[in-house]
Design an enzyme around this catalytic site. Structure first.
Site, PDB file in Angstrom:
ATOM      1  N   GLU A  61       0.819  -1.220   0.000  1.00 31.62           N
ATOM      2  CA  GLU A  61       0.000   0.000   0.000  1.00 31.62           C
ATOM      3  C   GLU A  61       0.846   1.260   0.000  1.00 31.62           C
ATOM      4  OE1 GLU A  61      -3.128   0.125  -0.726  1.00 31.62           O
ATOM      5  OE2 GLU A  61      -2.924  -2.044  -0.848  1.00 31.62           O
ATOM      6  N   HIS A  64       1.796   2.122  -3.497  1.00 25.01           N
ATOM      7  CA  HIS A  64       0.709   2.840  -4.194  1.00 25.01           C
ATOM      8  C   HIS A  64       0.699   4.309  -3.786  1.00 25.01           C
ATOM      9  CE1 HIS A  64      -1.343  -0.529  -5.977  1.00 25.01           C
ATOM     10  NE2 HIS A  64      -1.717  -1.081  -4.840  1.00 25.01           N
TER      11      HIS A  64
END
Ligand SMILES: [Zn+2]
Length: 353
Positions: A61, A64
């Site tokens: 994550e 990202h």
């Protein structure tokens, strides 16, 4: 939009990181089983492995978020799920190529971790204790699975985003989203059928994928279709108001006559509250002569004609209400309800075809 069923655990780079309950339960369950030896073979080493999964998901994550922030896109929150996570962006990337890179970097991070660790693992395997051997081997496997699984071309996986950005270079964004979502749903159905014969766990994942595809397409549709639409464009004008001294019976009659479910309660020039069918429908017959004053909601959220409709939809959802009076210069100029918004959506949807 807020993610339900998750709790904040820490912040990093100013981004709140939340743990989804499904992941929290899984972690707690495995630690409990390990500590109390409920299941032979599930020991503290397996519990450490779930922590390593957590780390792999966090790294995924953060990758990202890092790339998104480089494109100037703010990250609202990161939600961690056992199968990856969600980096909730405040806005969608405008350029499909940006979305492509943001989506790809997550799974790639996991695949790169696996690719780097595997030769290292092969090299040091002889000197590892059985527990370390188990942990390292499975950490590599987890990264490989996380990376591969998230490349499946279906929302809410990153592969769904990759597919959409690919399609969005060839058609408009809404059509690209709908097509990507329907491909994702079909994939989920195939997954569920395969699951019936081979592994029931796949059915669970299929349900998750199906719902994710559905939600993604709806969220995108709503935000794109309502882009730039203001309250004044779609609100209901000529609002009927009621008096605080009107009886329940009178107001119910008004509701049936005008077929609106909620009315601002006005006395003179002043908004006193709002009364809805829901407030009045369950009042017993012998109390139908009491005034609506007692049943109305006094703290009323209001809107103004220039407000964006997308923000209204959020207000309505967060506060679980159906309508907002529209006030301009202390004057009631309209009312905007979920129904108004849904009608506007339907009309805009049919224009796009
Ligand atoms: Zn991802």
């Amino acid at each position: 939009m807020s993610m339900k069923y998750s709790i904040k655990i820490f912040s990093i780079f100013g981004i709140p990181v939340e743990l989804h309950f499904s992941f929290l339960l899984l972690i707690m369950a495995i630690y409990l089983v390990a500590l109390f030896n409920f299941i032979p073979g599930v020991d503290i080493v397996v519990a450490v492995l779930i922590t390593l999964l957590f780390i792999a998901v966090v790294l995924h994550e953060l990758a990202h978020s890092y790339v998104a922030q480089r494109y100037g896109i703010e990250i609202e929150r990161i939600v961690l799920l056992p199968i990856g996570g969600i980096s909730a962006m405040k806005e969608l990337p405008q350029d499909p190529r940006q979305e492509l890179r943001i989506a790809l970097v997550g799974p790639l991070t996991n695949l790169v971790i696996a690719a780097i660790l595997y030769p290292v693992y092969l090299f040091i395997i002889g000197s590892l204790s059985p527990s370390l051997n188990f942990l390292m081997y499975n950490f590599i496997l987890l990264n490989l699975l996380l990376g591969a699984f998230n490349l499946l071309p279906a929302f809410p996986m990153d592969g769904g985003r990759v597919l959409r950005s690919f399609l969005a270079e060839r058609m408009n964004f809404i059509k690209a989203t709908e097509l990507a979502a329907s491909i994702g749903k079909q994939l989920a159905i195939i997954m569920a059928i395969v699951g019936i014969f081979f592994n029931p766990f796949l059915i669970l994942i299929a349900i998750f994928v199906y719902m994710g595809a559905d939600q993604e397409s709806r969220t995108v549709l709503i935000s794109k279709l309502l882009e730039g639409v203001k309250v004044k464009d779609i609100m209901t004008k000529d609002v009927k108001t009621v008096l605080p001294t009107d009886t329940v019976d009178e107001v119910l009659k008004t509701m049936f006559k005008y077929k609106h479910m909620g009315y601002p309660v006005y006395q003179g020039e002043k908004l006193q509250g709002i009364v809805t069918f829901h407030d009045l429908s369950s009042i017993p017959a012998d109390k139908k002569n009491t005034t609506v004053e007692q049943f109305m909601t006094r703290e009323v959220l209001v809107s103004n004609p220039e407000e964006e409709v997308t923000s209204i939809l959020e207000k309505l959802n967060i506060n679980n209400i159906g309508r907002l009076p529209v006030i301009d210069d202390n004057e009631l100029v309209g009312i905007i309800s979920k129904t108004d918004i849904m009608k506007a959506l339907e009309i805009r949807r049919s224009i796009i075809g």
